[in-house]
Motif scaffolding. Structure first.
Motif, PDB file in Angstrom:
ATOM      1  N   THR A  77       3.233   2.424  -0.711  1.00  0.00           N
ATOM      2  CA  THR A  77       3.378   3.416  -1.794  1.00  0.00           C
ATOM      3  C   THR A  77       2.055   4.155  -1.998  1.00  0.00           C
ATOM      4  N   THR A 104       6.009  -1.746 -13.771  1.00  0.00           N
ATOM      5  CA  THR A 104       6.888  -2.886 -14.038  1.00  0.00           C
ATOM      6  C   THR A 104       6.406  -4.160 -13.334  1.00  0.00           C
ATOM      7  N   GLY A 140       0.605  -4.085 -12.812  1.00  0.00           N
ATOM      8  CA  GLY A 140       0.836  -2.910 -13.664  1.00  0.00           C
ATOM      9  C   GLY A 140       1.004  -3.293 -15.127  1.00  0.00           C
TER      10      GLY A 140
HETATM   11  N1  LIG Z   1      -0.957  -9.832  -7.959  1.00  0.00           N
HETATM   12  C1  LIG Z   1      -2.260  -9.853  -7.779  1.00  0.00           C
HETATM   13  O1  LIG Z   1      -2.980 -10.805  -8.134  1.00  0.00           O
HETATM   14  C2  LIG Z   1      -2.937  -8.705  -7.115  1.00  0.00           C
HETATM   15  C3  LIG Z   1      -4.316  -8.709  -7.066  1.00  0.00           C
HETATM   16  C4  LIG Z   1      -4.986  -7.679  -6.429  1.00  0.00           C
HETATM   17  C5  LIG Z   1      -4.244  -6.678  -5.869  1.00  0.00           C
HETATM   18  N2  LIG Z   1      -2.898  -6.679  -5.940  1.00  0.00           N
HETATM   19  C6  LIG Z   1      -2.185  -5.544  -5.347  1.00  0.00           C
HETATM   20  O2  LIG Z   1      -1.602  -4.800  -6.412  1.00  0.00           O
HETATM   21  C7  LIG Z   1      -0.399  -4.216  -5.965  1.00  0.00           C
HETATM   22  C8  LIG Z   1       0.733  -4.621  -6.908  1.00  0.00           C
HETATM   23  O3  LIG Z   1       0.884  -6.028  -6.849  1.00  0.00           O
HETATM   24  P1  LIG Z   1       1.771  -6.844  -7.888  1.00  0.00           P
HETATM   25  O4  LIG Z   1       1.343  -8.242  -7.714  1.00  0.00           O
HETATM   26  O5  LIG Z   1       1.756  -6.219  -9.227  1.00  0.00           O
HETATM   27  O6  LIG Z   1       3.237  -6.652  -7.240  1.00  0.00           O
HETATM   28  P2  LIG Z   1       4.680  -6.751  -7.950  1.00  0.00           P
HETATM   29  O7  LIG Z   1       4.642  -7.652  -9.113  1.00  0.00           O
HETATM   30  O8  LIG Z   1       5.626  -7.048  -6.854  1.00  0.00           O
HETATM   31  O9  LIG Z   1       4.939  -5.269  -8.478  1.00  0.00           O
HETATM   32  C9  LIG Z   1       5.109  -4.178  -7.594  1.00  0.00           C
HETATM   33  C10 LIG Z   1       5.267  -2.904  -8.402  1.00  0.00           C
HETATM   34  O10 LIG Z   1       5.312  -1.806  -7.503  1.00  0.00           O
HETATM   35  C11 LIG Z   1       6.464  -1.026  -7.770  1.00  0.00           C
HETATM   36  N3  LIG Z   1       6.964  -0.397  -6.557  1.00  0.00           N
HETATM   37  C12 LIG Z   1       7.445  -1.004  -5.452  1.00  0.00           C
HETATM   38  N4  LIG Z   1       7.824  -0.062  -4.547  1.00  0.00           N
HETATM   39  C13 LIG Z   1       7.556   1.146  -5.090  1.00  0.00           C
HETATM   40  C14 LIG Z   1       7.715   2.486  -4.660  1.00  0.00           C
HETATM   41  N5  LIG Z   1       8.229   2.781  -3.467  1.00  0.00           N
HETATM   42  N6  LIG Z   1       7.360   3.496  -5.502  1.00  0.00           N
HETATM   43  C15 LIG Z   1       6.844   3.219  -6.713  1.00  0.00           C
HETATM   44  N7  LIG Z   1       6.653   1.942  -7.195  1.00  0.00           N
HETATM   45  C16 LIG Z   1       7.003   0.934  -6.377  1.00  0.00           C
HETATM   46  C17 LIG Z   1       7.462  -2.015  -8.344  1.00  0.00           C
HETATM   47  O11 LIG Z   1       8.440  -1.310  -9.057  1.00  0.00           O
HETATM   48  P3  LIG Z   1       9.981  -1.783  -9.177  1.00  0.00           P
HETATM   49  O12 LIG Z   1      10.069  -2.488 -10.498  1.00  0.00           O
HETATM   50  O13 LIG Z   1      10.720  -0.498  -9.194  1.00  0.00           O
HETATM   51  O14 LIG Z   1      10.294  -2.651  -8.016  1.00  0.00           O
HETATM   52  C18 LIG Z   1       6.547  -2.841  -9.235  1.00  0.00           C
HETATM   53  O15 LIG Z   1       6.279  -2.134 -10.421  1.00  0.00           O
HETATM   54  C19 LIG Z   1      -0.222  -4.664  -4.516  1.00  0.00           C
HETATM   55  O16 LIG Z   1      -0.744  -3.680  -3.659  1.00  0.00           O
HETATM   56  C20 LIG Z   1      -1.053  -5.919  -4.442  1.00  0.00           C
HETATM   57  O17 LIG Z   1      -1.511  -6.191  -3.136  1.00  0.00           O
HETATM   58  C21 LIG Z   1      -2.226  -7.665  -6.555  1.00  0.00           C
END
Ligand SMILES: NC(=O)c1ccc[n+]([C@@H]2O[C@H](COP(=O)([O-])OP(=O)(O)OC[C@H]3O[C@@H](n4cnc5c(N)ncnc54)[C@H](OP(=O)(O)O)[C@@H]3O)[C@@H](O)[C@H]2O)c1
Length: 344
Positions: A77, A12, A16
């Motif tokens: 996580t 979500t 993802g």
């Molecule tokens: N954004 C970027 O540009 C980017 C780039 C490189 C790396 N990353 C890394 O990628 C990861 C995700 O980032 P994002 O930007 O997509 O964050 P985000 O938009 O905040 O999404 C976080 C996701 O993780 C899920 N989640 C949170 N706690 C959880 C748990 N305890 N068990 C299972 N799922 C859980 C959330 O689900 P809910 O809907 O249930 O809250 C949501 O689907 C992070 O580690 C970040 O550092 C991000």
């Protein structure tokens, strides 16, 4: 469907969601697809690959029978659940920072160090988004002329901090325009109409964890453990795509034209660099595209044998989701995952 059984943890979230669309766009051979998130989103319905799938809470037994599990759900996580997925025979491709510096975990950009994938023991890490945007330009230049030293200043988008961060930026922007006092929770201060030299947390040496990641991950991916890298990471009010000013010192002289030729030939990189027509890479142009764009290539005035460049890339695509899917494609190509038969 026939193909590898795939789970996406964080389905979500900002990354993802892009993983799901890239799997579809690249016709990744998917068998069963499981969408996982936290308890908060359990029951949410998401349309993907022509089907409506229900999101489940990620639990250890969610990974039974999975071949590849993408983690895009934050470090804690991944720390807790990635070993559970690996224990059940899946190969984990992790977007968080949890495992990147673990010496037993390969940290991979497929265009740069694809052979490291073979060393995996169940978990493969995908690098930090700012590191990927920089290294897609540095790696081909280094092959042509060994890099001695790097200084980088980033201009990082709000989406690098997750989906909620973009909502916060938009709300702050509306508030400032409406002469209201904006609030902040994701960012350390108001990002709208501002620039924050503070991405993630400050460490003991007064550098932030984002800056330290750029230093350490660069050394690991490039197999250059002693390369001096100094980063200043800045959040700017741009929704998607990171921009970076990179100053590079080489072992030998390299002309801007030679650098343009080297970069143009590297897969996944596009040079936009024509000062006469005022052409250079921009974040809004890079957004939604798979390539890393490089421009403003010119001699550096402070480094001997130096070049200064400007590199821009979509942090959600090549900076995150696309790189993870490319790692999964490499796993299939190298025969390291058997489709529909559970991982390793
Ligand atoms: N954004 C970027 O540009 C980017 C780039 C490189 C790396 N990353 C890394 O990628 C990861 C995700 O980032 P994002 O930007 O997509 O964050 P985000 O938009 O905040 O999404 C976080 C996701 O993780 C899920 N989640 C949170 N706690 C959880 C748990 N305890 N068990 C299972 N799922 C859980 C959330 O689900 P809910 O809907 O249930 O809250 C949501 O689907 C992070 O580690 C970040 O550092 C991000």
């Amino acid at each position: 469907m026939s193909g590898a059984n795939i789970a996406v943890v964080g389905a979500t979230g900002a990354v993802g969601q892009v993983v799901l669309s890239i799997l579809e766009q690249r016709n990744f051979p998917v068998g069963e697809l499981r969408l996982l998130a936290s308890k908060r989103s359990a029951g949410t319905r998401i349309s993907v690959m022509g089907e409506e799938l229900v999101v489940d809470e990620a639990m250890p037994d969610s990974f039974d029978g999975m071949d590849i599990v993408f983690f895009a759900a934050g470090g804690s996580t991944s720390q807790a659940l990635a070993p559970e997925a690996a224990k059940r025979g899946a190969v984990v491709v992790d977007k968080s920072s949890a495992w990147r510096m673990d010496p037993t975990v390969p940290l991979v950009i497929p265009e740069i160090n694809p052979d490291d994938i073979r060393e995996h023991k169940g978990i493969i890490s995908s690098p930090n988004c700012s590191t990927i945007v920089m290294l897609m330009a540095l790696a081909p230049l280094h092959r042509a002329n060994p890099i001695q030293r790097v200084i980088v200043d980033t201009y990082q988008s709000a989406s690098g901090a997750g989906a909620q961060a973009v909502v916060e930026l938009m709300q702050q922007t509306r508030d400032v325009l409406d002469h209201k006092v904006p609030s902040h929770s994701t960012f350390p201060a108001t990002l709208a109409f501002n620039a924050l030299p503070h991405v993630e947390d400050f460490g003991e040496d007064d550098y932030t964890t984002e800056e330290i990641k750029m230093e350490n991950e660069t050394r690991k991916i490039m197999h250059l453990p002693d390369l001096p890298v100094s980063a200043t990471c800045v959040r700017v009010p741009v929704p998607i795509s990171h921009s970076e000013a990179v100053h590079i010192e080489f072992a030998n002289y390299m002309s801007p034209d030679e650098a343009r030729d080297v970069l143009s030939e590297f897969p996944g990189v596009r040079v936009i660099d024509d000062i006469a027509s005022k052409s250079y890479p921009l974040a809004d142009y890079a957004t939604g595209k798979d390539e890393i764009f490089v421009g403003r290539i010119r001699p550096d005035k402070a480094f001997h044998n130096g070049l200064s460049i400007w590199t821009v890339g979509d942090n959600l695509r090549k900076g995150a989701a696309l790189n993870s899917v490319q790692i999964a494609e490499a796993l299939l190509e190298q025969g390291l995952v058997s489709s529909n038969g559970n991982g390793r």
